[in-house]
Design a protein around this motif. Structure first.
Motif, PDB file in Angstrom:
ATOM      1  N   ILE A  11       1.676   4.832  65.531  1.00 13.76           N
ATOM      2  CA  ILE A  11       1.951   4.375  64.160  1.00 13.76           C
ATOM      3  C   ILE A  11       3.439   4.633  63.949  1.00 13.76           C
ATOM      4  N   TYR A  12       4.133   3.624  63.456  1.00 17.44           N
ATOM      5  CA  TYR A  12       5.597   3.667  63.459  1.00 17.44           C
ATOM      6  C   TYR A  12       6.136   4.296  62.183  1.00 17.44           C
ATOM      7  N   TYR A  13       7.243   5.004  62.334  1.00  8.99           N
ATOM      8  CA  TYR A  13       7.892   5.605  61.166  1.00  8.99           C
ATOM      9  C   TYR A  13       8.425   4.517  60.258  1.00  8.99           C
ATOM     10  N   VAL A  14       8.246   4.714  58.975  1.00  7.30           N
ATOM     11  CA  VAL A  14       8.737   3.698  58.036  1.00  7.30           C
ATOM     12  C   VAL A  14      10.113   4.093  57.499  1.00  7.30           C
ATOM     13  N   THR A  49       1.304   2.649  60.241  1.00  6.94           N
ATOM     14  CA  THR A  49       2.597   3.282  59.948  1.00  6.94           C
ATOM     15  C   THR A  49       2.434   4.769  59.660  1.00  6.94           C
ATOM     16  N   ASP A  50       3.438   5.515  60.096  1.00  7.99           N
ATOM     17  CA  ASP A  50       3.502   6.961  59.979  1.00  7.99           C
ATOM     18  C   ASP A  50       4.409   7.227  58.777  1.00  7.99           C
ATOM     19  N   GLU A  51       3.819   7.682  57.682  1.00  7.19           N
ATOM     20  CA  GLU A  51       4.557   7.602  56.418  1.00  7.19           C
ATOM     21  C   GLU A  51       4.973   8.941  55.835  1.00  7.19           C
ATOM     22  N   ASN A 233      -4.673   9.778  63.018  1.00  7.43           N
ATOM     23  CA  ASN A 233      -4.953   8.393  62.595  1.00  7.43           C
ATOM     24  C   ASN A 233      -5.894   7.681  63.559  1.00  7.43           C
ATOM     25  N   TYR A 234      -5.778   8.071  64.845  1.00  9.84           N
ATOM     26  CA  TYR A 234      -6.561   7.366  65.859  1.00  9.84           C
ATOM     27  C   TYR A 234      -8.066   7.558  65.625  1.00  9.84           C
ATOM     28  N   VAL A 235      -8.424   8.719  65.061  1.00  5.88           N
ATOM     29  CA  VAL A 235      -9.842   8.971  64.768  1.00  5.88           C
ATOM     30  C   VAL A 235     -10.172   8.549  63.338  1.00  5.88           C
TER      31      VAL A 235
HETATM   32  O1  ME8 Z   1       7.431   8.051  67.352  1.00  2.38           O
HETATM   33  N1  ME8 Z   1      11.485   0.628  74.032  1.00  2.38           N
HETATM   34  O2  ME8 Z   1       7.347   6.439  65.699  1.00  2.38           O
HETATM   35  P1  ME8 Z   1       8.585   5.515  66.063  1.00  2.38           P
HETATM   36  C1  ME8 Z   1      10.143   0.555  74.031  1.00  2.38           C
HETATM   37  N2  ME8 Z   1       5.689   7.872  64.312  1.00  2.38           N
HETATM   38  N3  ME8 Z   1       9.380   1.017  73.035  1.00  2.38           N
HETATM   39  C2  ME8 Z   1       9.985   1.576  71.993  1.00  2.38           C
HETATM   40  C3  ME8 Z   1      11.392   1.697  71.913  1.00  2.38           C
HETATM   41  C4  ME8 Z   1      12.159   1.181  73.011  1.00  2.38           C
HETATM   42  N4  ME8 Z   1      13.466   1.198  73.043  1.00  2.38           N
HETATM   43  N5  ME8 Z   1      11.690   2.285  70.749  1.00  2.38           N
HETATM   44  C5  ME8 Z   1      10.513   2.517  70.115  1.00  2.38           C
HETATM   45  C6  ME8 Z   1       6.976   7.598  66.314  1.00  2.38           C
HETATM   46  N6  ME8 Z   1       9.479   2.083  70.866  1.00  2.38           N
HETATM   47  C7  ME8 Z   1       5.806   8.272  65.656  1.00  2.38           C
HETATM   48  C8  ME8 Z   1       4.542   7.956  66.438  1.00  2.38           C
HETATM   49  S1  ME8 Z   1       1.914   8.109  66.835  1.00  2.38           S
HETATM   50  C9  ME8 Z   1       0.698   9.092  66.341  1.00  2.38           C
HETATM   51  C10 ME8 Z   1       3.310   8.609  65.926  1.00  2.38           C
HETATM   52  C11 ME8 Z   1       8.050   2.123  70.510  1.00  2.38           C
HETATM   53  O3  ME8 Z   1       8.748   4.625  64.887  1.00  2.38           O
HETATM   54  C12 ME8 Z   1       7.267   2.976  71.493  1.00  2.38           C
HETATM   55  O4  ME8 Z   1       5.908   2.657  71.397  1.00  2.38           O
HETATM   56  O5  ME8 Z   1       9.741   6.331  66.482  1.00  2.38           O
HETATM   57  C13 ME8 Z   1       7.490   4.347  70.926  1.00  2.38           C
HETATM   58  O6  ME8 Z   1       6.580   5.285  71.389  1.00  2.38           O
HETATM   59  C14 ME8 Z   1       7.326   4.067  69.451  1.00  2.38           C
HETATM   60  O7  ME8 Z   1       7.943   2.776  69.278  1.00  2.38           O
HETATM   61  C15 ME8 Z   1       8.018   5.102  68.568  1.00  2.38           C
HETATM   62  O8  ME8 Z   1       8.030   4.629  67.252  1.00  2.38           O
END
Ligand code: ME8
Length: 674
Positions: A11-14, A49-51, A233-235
Motif C-alpha cells: 500500500i503506497y504512501y500518500v 494506500t498507506d495513510e 492491511n493484507y489481512v
Molecule cells: O514503502 N522501482 O510505500 P511506498 C520499482 N507504504 N518499484 C518501486 C520503485 C522503483 N523505483 N519505487 C517504488 C511503502 N516502488 C510502504 C509500503 S506495504 C504494507 C507498505 C514500488 O509508497 C515498490 O513496490 O514507498 C515498492 O516496494 C513500493 O513502491 C514502495 O512504495
C-alpha cells in the motif's frame, strides 16, 4: 491443487504523486491476476494506500491542511492512475478505513493480552525520514544509513513486540518453504540477516512526537508504528471475504513488493503473524527497482518518472507492455525513452502489428473479409502448430513461476514464427494463381489462428489492444487457449492500425555504444556474396535454394525471393548475406545465412545493390569495427531495427556500407529491412 489466488501490492504512501515504480508493482499484480483468471483461477487482487505515519503527517503539514483532508485527496491520485492504467483490482484499502483501524487495535490488544507486547524505556539515534531508531554501529558517518539524513538522540518509553522470540521459527519456516521468499537470492539475503540476533520491534510512537496514527488501545498517549499498522492491511482487507469455493482468502498467495521493503515483509510481518497465530502468506516476491540514470527512481531523489505523459502519447497498453517485458523480475531495469521506443517499435509495431495487418489485409482482399477454412496441412503448417503449442506450454509454465518477461518473449517468438511462415508461404504470391486458392486459404487461416492465440496470451498484458486485435480477426469474444478456434466463414471485425510505429528523431538518439551485445553493429556480420547457382527448393514452392560464394566458401541459402526475382535475375548477382545467422533447416534443407532485403509494396523482397563491393567484403554500420562475430539466432536478428532512409540501410541512425561508400537499395522511404 487450490485454484484460488489472492495477490497484493504494497500500500503506497500518500505523501506524493505515484510514479513508474508504483505503477510497475500494480501493473505486475494486475497482469498476474488476469493470467490466473485466464487459467481458471478464482482471484482477489488488493491494493491501496498507506495513510498514517510521519511522512504523511509531514506532507499534510507542508500543505498546511489537516492530515485527514490530505489523505482523502491524495489517495484519489492512486485510484485515478489505476483507472487510467486499466488496473482491475478487487479492493482498494486505505489504512484510515474504520474497519482497518478496528482490526489493528484488535490485534494490538490481543498481543498485549498474551504478553507479546511489553513496554520499556529506549534511547537511540532517531531518523525522522525513516521513522525509526538506529544503533550507534548502524549509522554511516553519523547519519541515517538509509536516507543519509541527520539523526537525533532520543530517549522515550515505548511499546515493543517480542519479535526476537520468533527468530528460530522464522528461519525454520523459510527452510521448510524454499519458495516462500523469491527470488532465491533475496531469500538468502533474509537468511543472512537472520544470522544476527533479532531485536524486538518498537511498535509505538508517543503522540507528543507523532499524532497521526491509530491509537494504542491500551495507552492513549501513543499511536501505532506505521509499519505495524500498514502490514495488517493484507489481512484486514479480506476479513469475512471468501473465495467462490467457500475457502478463506487469507493466507495470500503472493505479496508483491519492491526490494526496498523486503525486511519489513519477511521479518516484521511474518513474526507479527506468528505472534498472533495467523498463518503466513504463501509467497513474498521482491522485484528490483526501476532505475533512471543509474539511480533508483524516487521522488525525493528527483528521478521519478511520471507515467501519465507516456500513456497520453503512446497509449496505456504499450506502456504496460514495456513495464512487463523490460523488467526481469528480481533484477533492476532501466527506464529510458530509447529503451521504450525500441521495444514498442520492434515487438509491437514491427512484429505483432505487421503480422496482423498482413494476414487481415489478404483475407479482406481475397476472401471478402471472411476467414477462410484451412484445406491442406503441409509440413509448414505442422511446424507452426507445433510452435504455437510449445509456446502455450511454456507460457503456462512461466506464469506460476512469475517469469512474465520470459512469457512475453515466448509469445513474441510465436508472432515472429508467423511472420516467417508468411514469408515462406508468400500468400501475396499464392493469390496470383487461382490453382493456389486452397493453399492461400490454408496459409491465411494458420497465420490468423496463430496470431489469435498470441493475442489471447498477450491479453493480460495489453487487454484493450488484444481485444481490438482479436476483434480484427473475427475471434469469439470469450478468450480461449485452445487451438482451432477461428471458424471458416466468420467475418473479420473492424480493421485498424493497432500499434503505430513511434517515429524517433535521429538527433534524439543516444550515442551508440559498441559494447552493447544487442547492438546491430556488433552482432551482424553483413557480408557481400555472389549467387552462383539458383535452384527451386525441393520442398517449398515459394523458396529458392541458392548456392552462394561468401569470399571463402560456397554456402547454401534458402530464400523466399521467387515473388521478386527470376532465376536469371539472381544468377551471378551480388547480395548481402546476414552471414553469422545460426544455420537452420528450412523445410529439410540446411540454410546458412539469410539475405537482407527491403520490404516492397507487395511484401516482395528488394535486394540491395551490392555490385560495387568485392565478394567477401564485411559491411559495417558507420562507426563499428569489423571483428569476428559469434553466430546468432534468428530471434536476435529479428530484433534489429533496419530501415530504408534515402535509399540507404539504417540502424539507429547509422548507415550500412564501408567508410565513404554506402550500400544502396531501391526501396521506398521507411521500408523495413528483413
Ligand atoms: O514503502 N522501482 O510505500 P511506498 C520499482 N507504504 N518499484 C518501486 C520503485 C522503483 N523505483 N519505487 C517504488 C511503502 N516502488 C510502504 C509500503 S506495504 C504494507 C507498505 C514500488 O509508497 C515498490 O513496490 O514507498 C515498492 O516496494 C513500493 O513502491 C514502495 O512504495
Amino acid at each position: 491443487m487450490s485454484k484460488n489466488f489472492y495477490i497484493t501490492t504494497p500500500i503506497y504512501y500518500v505523501n506524493d504523486a505515484p510514479h513508474i515504480g508504483h505503477a510497475y508493482t500494480t501493473v505486475l499484480a494486475d497482469v498476474l491476476t488476469r493470467y490466473h483468471k485466464l487459467m481458471g483461477y478464482d482471484c482477489f487482487f488488493q491494493t491501496g494506500t498507506d495513510e498514517h505515519g510521519q511522512k504523511v503527517q509531514q506532507a499534510a503539514e507542508k500543505r498546511g491542511i489537516p492530515a485527514q483532508n490530505h489523505v482523502d485527496e491524495y489517495n484519489v491520485r492512486f485510484k485515478d492512475l489505476w483507472e487510467r492504467m486499466n488496473i482491475d483490482y478487487d479492493y482498494f484499502i486505505r489504512t484510515t478505513d474504520p474497519d482497518h483501524k478496528a482490526f489493528v487495535q484488535k490485534c494490538l490488544q490481543n498481543l498485549f493480552d498474551k504478553g507479546e507486547i511489553y513496554t520499556k524505556e529506549y534511547a537511540g539515534w532517531y531518523s525522522v525520514g525513516e521513522e525509526r531508531f538506529f544503533g550507534e554501529d548502524e549509522l554511516v558517518d553519523g547519519k541515517d544509513p538509509i536516507s543519509g539524513r541527520p539523526v537525533e538522540w532520543l530517549t522515550e518509553k515505548n511499546y515493543f513486540f517480542k519479535m526476537s522470540h520468533y527468530q528460530k521459527a522464522l528461519i525454520q519456516h523459510i527452510a521448510d518453504h524454499p519458495d516462500f521468499i523469491q527470488p532465491e537470492f533475496r531469500k538468502n539475503e533474509v537468511l543472512g540477516f537472520l544470522k544476527q540476533e533479532l531485536t524486538d520491534l518498537c511498535i509505538s510512537r508517543p503522540k507528543s512526537r507523532l499524532a497521526w496514527g491509530i491509537s494504542l488501545p491500551f495507552d492513549d498517549d501513543y499511536v501505532t508504528y506505521v509499519w505495524f499498522d500498514a502490514l495488517l492491511n493484507y489481512v484486514s482487507g479480506v476479513l469475512g471475504r471468501k473465495f467462490k469455493d467457500g475457502s478463506d482468502m487469507w493466507p495470500a498467495s503472493y505479496h508483491l513488493i519492491g526490494k526496498d521493503i523486503l525486511t519489513t515483509h519477511s521479518i516484521y510481518w511474518t513474526t507479527m503473524l506468528m505472534g498472533m497465530g495467523i498463518p503466513l502468506p504463501q509467497h513474498i516476491l521482491a522485484h528490483g527497482w526501476w532505475m533512471n540514470g543509474g539511480a533508483k527512481m524516487s521522488k525525493s531523489g528527483g528521478t521519478a518518472i511520471n507515467p501519465i505523459p507516456y500513456m497520453d502519447e503512446f497509449g496505456v497498453d504499450v506502456f504496460r507492455y514495456f513495464l512487463i517485458r523490460d523488467m526481469v523480475i528480481g533484477q533492476d531495469a532501466s527506464f529510458s525513452d530509447e529503451n521504450f521506443f525500441k521495444r514498442i517499435n520492434s515487438d509491437l509495431a514491427n512484429d505483432l502489428g505487421n503480422g496482423l495487418n498482413r494476414v487481415c489485409k489478404q483475407i479482406v482482399t481475397h476472401f471478402n473479409s471472411q476467414i477462410p477454412a484451412p484445406v491442406l496441412k503441409d509440413s509448414a503448417e505442422i511446424e507452426l502448430e507445433e510452435i504455437a503449442s510449445n509456446v502455450l506450454n511454456s507460457v503456462l509454465q512461466f506464469i506460476p513461476e512469475l517469469k512474465l518477461s520470459q512469457a512475453v518473449e515466448e509469445i513474441l517468438s510465436l508472432v515472429r514464427a508467423v511472420n516467417r511462415y508468411l514469408e515462406i508461404k508468400a500468400p501475396w504470391k499464392l493469390a496470383k494463381d487461382p490453382s493456389d486458392k486452397d493453399n492461400l486459404a490454408t496459409t491465411l487461416w494458420y497465420g490468423a489462428e496463430s496470431l489469435r492465440l498470441a493475442l489471447t496470451l498477450l491479453q493480460p498484458v495489453i487487454p484493450k489492444k488484444a481485444a481490438e486485435g482479436l476483434a480484427m480477426l473475427g475471434a469469439p469474444a470469450t478468450l480461449s487457449l485452445s487451438w482451432n478456434v477461428l471458424k471458416g466463414g466468420e467475418h473479420l471485425g473492424e480493421q485498424k492500425a493497432l500499434f503505430p510505429r513511434i517515429l524517433v528523431e535521429k538527433e534524439n538518439q543516444p550515442a551508440p555504444s559498441a559494447k552493447n551485445t544487442e547492438d546491430p553493429k556488433v552482432i551482424g556480420e553483413f557480408r557481400v556474396c555472389e549467387i552462383v547457382k539458383v535452384e527451386d527448393h525441393p520442398e517449398a514452392d515459394s523458396l529458392y535454394m541458392l548456392s552462394v560464394h561468401d569470399g571463402k566458401r560456397i554456402r547454401t541459402v534458402c530464400a523466399g525471393l521467387k515473388n521478386s526475382y527470376s532465376v536469371e535475375e539472381l544468377q551471378n548477382r551480388k547480395a548481402v548475406l546476414f552471414a553469422n545467422l545460426k544455420p537452420a533447416k528450412i523445410r529439410g534443407i540446411l540454410s546458412e545465412g539469410m539475405f537482407i532485403a527491403a520490404d516492397g509494396p507487395d511484401h516482395q523482397g528488394i535486394l540491395p545493390d551490392a555490385s560495387g563491393f568485392e565478394v567477401g567484403t564485411l559491411l559495417q554500420f558507420d562507426q563499428s569495427k569489423p571483428e569476428p562475430l559469434a553466430s546468432v539466432k534468428i530471434k536476435v536478428f529479428e530484433k534489429l531495427d533496419l530501415k530504408v532512409h534515402k535509399h540507404k540501410i539504417l540502424s539507429e541512425g547509422q548507415t550500412l556500407g564501408l567508410p565513404g561508400k554506402e550500400l544502396i537499395v531501391n526501396a521506398e522511404e521507411g521500408a523495413e529491412v528483413h
